[in-house]
Design a protein around this motif. Sequence first.
Motif, PDB file in Angstrom:
ATOM      1  N   GLY A   1      -9.369 -16.616   4.867  1.00 17.73           N
ATOM      2  CA  GLY A   1     -10.136 -17.523   4.019  1.00 17.73           C
ATOM      3  C   GLY A   1     -11.035 -18.455   4.796  1.00 17.73           C
ATOM      4  O   GLY A   1     -12.127 -18.805   4.345  1.00 17.73           O
ATOM      5  N   VAL A   2     -10.590 -18.869   5.980  1.00 16.06           N
ATOM      6  CA  VAL A   2     -11.407 -19.754   6.815  1.00 16.06           C
ATOM      7  C   VAL A   2     -12.587 -18.990   7.405  1.00 16.06           C
ATOM      8  O   VAL A   2     -13.729 -19.447   7.397  1.00 16.06           O
ATOM      9  N   ILE A   3     -12.328 -17.796   7.904  1.00 18.24           N
ATOM     10  CA  ILE A   3     -13.349 -17.041   8.624  1.00 18.24           C
ATOM     11  C   ILE A   3     -14.478 -16.570   7.714  1.00 18.24           C
ATOM     12  O   ILE A   3     -15.649 -16.556   8.094  1.00 18.24           O
ATOM     13  N   GLY A   4     -14.156 -16.192   6.476  1.00 19.03           N
ATOM     14  CA  GLY A   4     -15.170 -15.577   5.621  1.00 19.03           C
ATOM     15  C   GLY A   4     -15.979 -16.517   4.768  1.00 19.03           C
ATOM     16  O   GLY A   4     -16.780 -16.082   3.958  1.00 19.03           O
ATOM     17  N   THR A   5     -15.805 -17.834   4.927  1.00 27.92           N
ATOM     18  CA  THR A   5     -16.436 -18.798   4.028  1.00 27.92           C
ATOM     19  C   THR A   5     -17.942 -18.861   4.199  1.00 27.92           C
ATOM     20  O   THR A   5     -18.452 -19.094   5.290  1.00 27.92           O
TER      21      THR A   5
ATOM     22  N   SER B   1     -12.188 -16.728   0.327  1.00 26.10           N
ATOM     23  CA  SER B   1     -13.025 -17.493   1.237  1.00 26.10           C
ATOM     24  C   SER B   1     -14.230 -18.146   0.583  1.00 26.10           C
ATOM     25  O   SER B   1     -14.826 -19.051   1.173  1.00 26.10           O
ATOM     26  N   ASN B   2     -14.611 -17.696  -0.599  1.00 26.26           N
ATOM     27  CA  ASN B   2     -15.855 -18.211  -1.192  1.00 26.26           C
ATOM     28  C   ASN B   2     -15.674 -18.807  -2.578  1.00 26.26           C
ATOM     29  O   ASN B   2     -16.662 -19.010  -3.286  1.00 26.26           O
ATOM     30  N   LEU B   3     -14.452 -19.104  -2.963  1.00 22.96           N
ATOM     31  CA  LEU B   3     -14.238 -19.588  -4.320  1.00 22.96           C
ATOM     32  C   LEU B   3     -14.889 -20.945  -4.559  1.00 22.96           C
ATOM     33  O   LEU B   3     -15.579 -21.144  -5.567  1.00 22.96           O
ATOM     34  N   PHE B   4     -14.698 -21.887  -3.654  1.00 25.90           N
ATOM     35  CA  PHE B   4     -15.312 -23.202  -3.835  1.00 25.90           C
ATOM     36  C   PHE B   4     -16.821 -23.180  -3.620  1.00 25.90           C
ATOM     37  O   PHE B   4     -17.558 -23.853  -4.356  1.00 25.90           O
ATOM     38  N   PRO B   5     -17.333 -22.455  -2.612  1.00 29.60           N
ATOM     39  CA  PRO B   5     -18.794 -22.358  -2.519  1.00 29.60           C
ATOM     40  C   PRO B   5     -19.428 -21.777  -3.776  1.00 29.60           C
ATOM     41  O   PRO B   5     -20.473 -22.252  -4.223  1.00 29.60           O
TER      42      PRO B   5
ATOM     43  N   VAL C   1     -21.779 -28.010   1.243  1.00 30.23           N
ATOM     44  CA  VAL C   1     -20.678 -28.973   1.367  1.00 30.23           C
ATOM     45  C   VAL C   1     -19.389 -28.387   0.798  1.00 30.23           C
ATOM     46  O   VAL C   1     -18.304 -28.556   1.370  1.00 30.23           O
ATOM     47  N   MET C   2     -19.505 -27.659  -0.319  1.00 27.89           N
ATOM     48  CA  MET C   2     -18.327 -27.039  -0.912  1.00 27.89           C
ATOM     49  C   MET C   2     -17.815 -25.879  -0.066  1.00 27.89           C
ATOM     50  O   MET C   2     -16.628 -25.540  -0.116  1.00 27.89           O
ATOM     51  N   SER C   3     -18.688 -25.250   0.719  1.00 27.18           N
ATOM     52  CA  SER C   3     -18.198 -24.200   1.621  1.00 27.18           C
ATOM     53  C   SER C   3     -17.313 -24.802   2.704  1.00 27.18           C
ATOM     54  O   SER C   3     -16.320 -24.194   3.121  1.00 27.18           O
ATOM     55  N   ILE C   4     -17.642 -26.026   3.139  1.00 26.34           N
ATOM     56  CA  ILE C   4     -16.767 -26.715   4.086  1.00 26.34           C
ATOM     57  C   ILE C   4     -15.479 -27.141   3.397  1.00 26.34           C
ATOM     58  O   ILE C   4     -14.397 -27.107   3.993  1.00 26.34           O
ATOM     59  N   VAL C   5     -15.576 -27.546   2.131  1.00 19.44           N
ATOM     60  CA  VAL C   5     -14.371 -27.845   1.351  1.00 19.44           C
ATOM     61  C   VAL C   5     -13.456 -26.621   1.326  1.00 19.44           C
ATOM     62  O   VAL C   5     -12.237 -26.727   1.496  1.00 19.44           O
TER      63      VAL C   5
END
Length: 499
Positions: A109-113, A158-162, A405-409
């Motif tokens: 999840g961290v790597i694919g954001t 990895s991309n749910l919040f973005p 910003v949400m991708s960092i979240v």
Amino acid sequence: SVSSSDEREEVRAICGCAGLSRYGILVLSCVFLSILQSSVIAYNATFVSMMNKASSPLYEEYLEMKANGTDDEEISVDWESSDLSIADRRFSFDTLQKSLSFAGTYIGGVIGTQPIGMVTMFIIGLFASSLVFITPLVVAWSFSAFVALRFISGLALSNLFPVAGIIVSDWASVQEKGLFIAVLSGHVELSPLITMPLSAAENRAVSWPLVFYIHGVMGFVCSVLWLIYYRDRPERHPFVGNDEFNRISHGKAARKGNGEEPPFRRIFRSVVIWAVWAAVIGNFIVAQFSITFAPMYFSYVLDYSPTLAGAITPIPLVVVLLIKLFTGLVSDRITFISEVMKFRLFNTVALLGSGIFFILVGMIHPSGGILDAILIMIPIALLGFHAGGFPKAAVVVSAQHSPFVMSIVQMLAMMSLLIGSFIVPALTPQNTFDQWRSVFMFYAVLLVLFNTIFVIFVNSEPAKWTRNTEPIDIESQAPSETSSSDSSRRCSAVGHLEL
């Protein structure tokens, strides 16, 4: 560039749908994000059943050997025998294996954001559905392969919040951002609400592999619905009429070509954004308890059956989801206090309130009654008030740059869950209440600390690095002749509305 009504008329709406199509996008997106997360946490929900030797067909043989006086060291039962069906196999993971099985997902999840679009999300949905479908076969074959599969599955998270940030930015009107944030962030609670009771019923009625098969089918269906109905921009949607498009677009900054590149350096130098990210870390390290560890706590510490544990785990999540929806609606409509005070109020009720109750949970030894379950549910439920705090502040402050910003979240959320995957098992090797008390005190310290940082540094003003675009003027057909001073005042006013 300015989006004009002439440009809008190039795309004819098949049906205006009474101006409510954005809510269809909202509901579909929330369900799709929830099912993607459910495909990953299906393992969390079946963990106890996969380890439960008492439900194995070999358990009677094991009891007979014990009854005959055979020492435990001399008893050899191959719970994972290839002679057994996958449904009848049971597994034994040590502390490190347990941590790796949970953490693998969050590393992926961290790597694919990164922010992505409609077609990519459809492909990810199909990919995640396929992976969850083959999970029983992989875990029965090789633990190493299972950890690798969990890592790859983490890409689905990895991309749910973005994606949620993109949907809020593109589909929510200025006056509805709180509602959209609350509903879309609700996928965190909705996914276990789908998975936990479904898993409990399937584990009891059929077998644990069925949990993964059902989630694979649900993921495939939602992926297809997403591809059919979702559009990256409202003006491209066949069911968005001009009136609804005007409502969505009013007061927003105009798009610049293929998108404005975020000012990365200035974002990472923003104290307000760092305060938001601090709150994210505290929230998600603690939220992992309800997503991952609550069924284990109910089973091992409170001594509930796996079925009962799976049935009651969703209760606080229902409350959290309802509180989020309430908070999202109220935060958009309260006018008697300032926006920054609303951020501080809702975030404090969520994080500080939850921290105080975790201290109480750690101080009160379980008595074996229903009050034990109620007490641990309260701090989980209080986290729902954060919908009016740090996630809304992130969107308000970052405006058109909220997807980044949400991708960092997302990355911080995954890192928090990753850290928790090692810390909690390390603190609770025997799953005694005294060991869990240390976890609850750890949670309390983090919540108090990160809420304090958020309350001190948060504000409700749009960041300076967002004020470099003109607002969309749907009505105008020609260049504006307004004076530069009037234009500046209008941009500032729109900026405050949008952000």
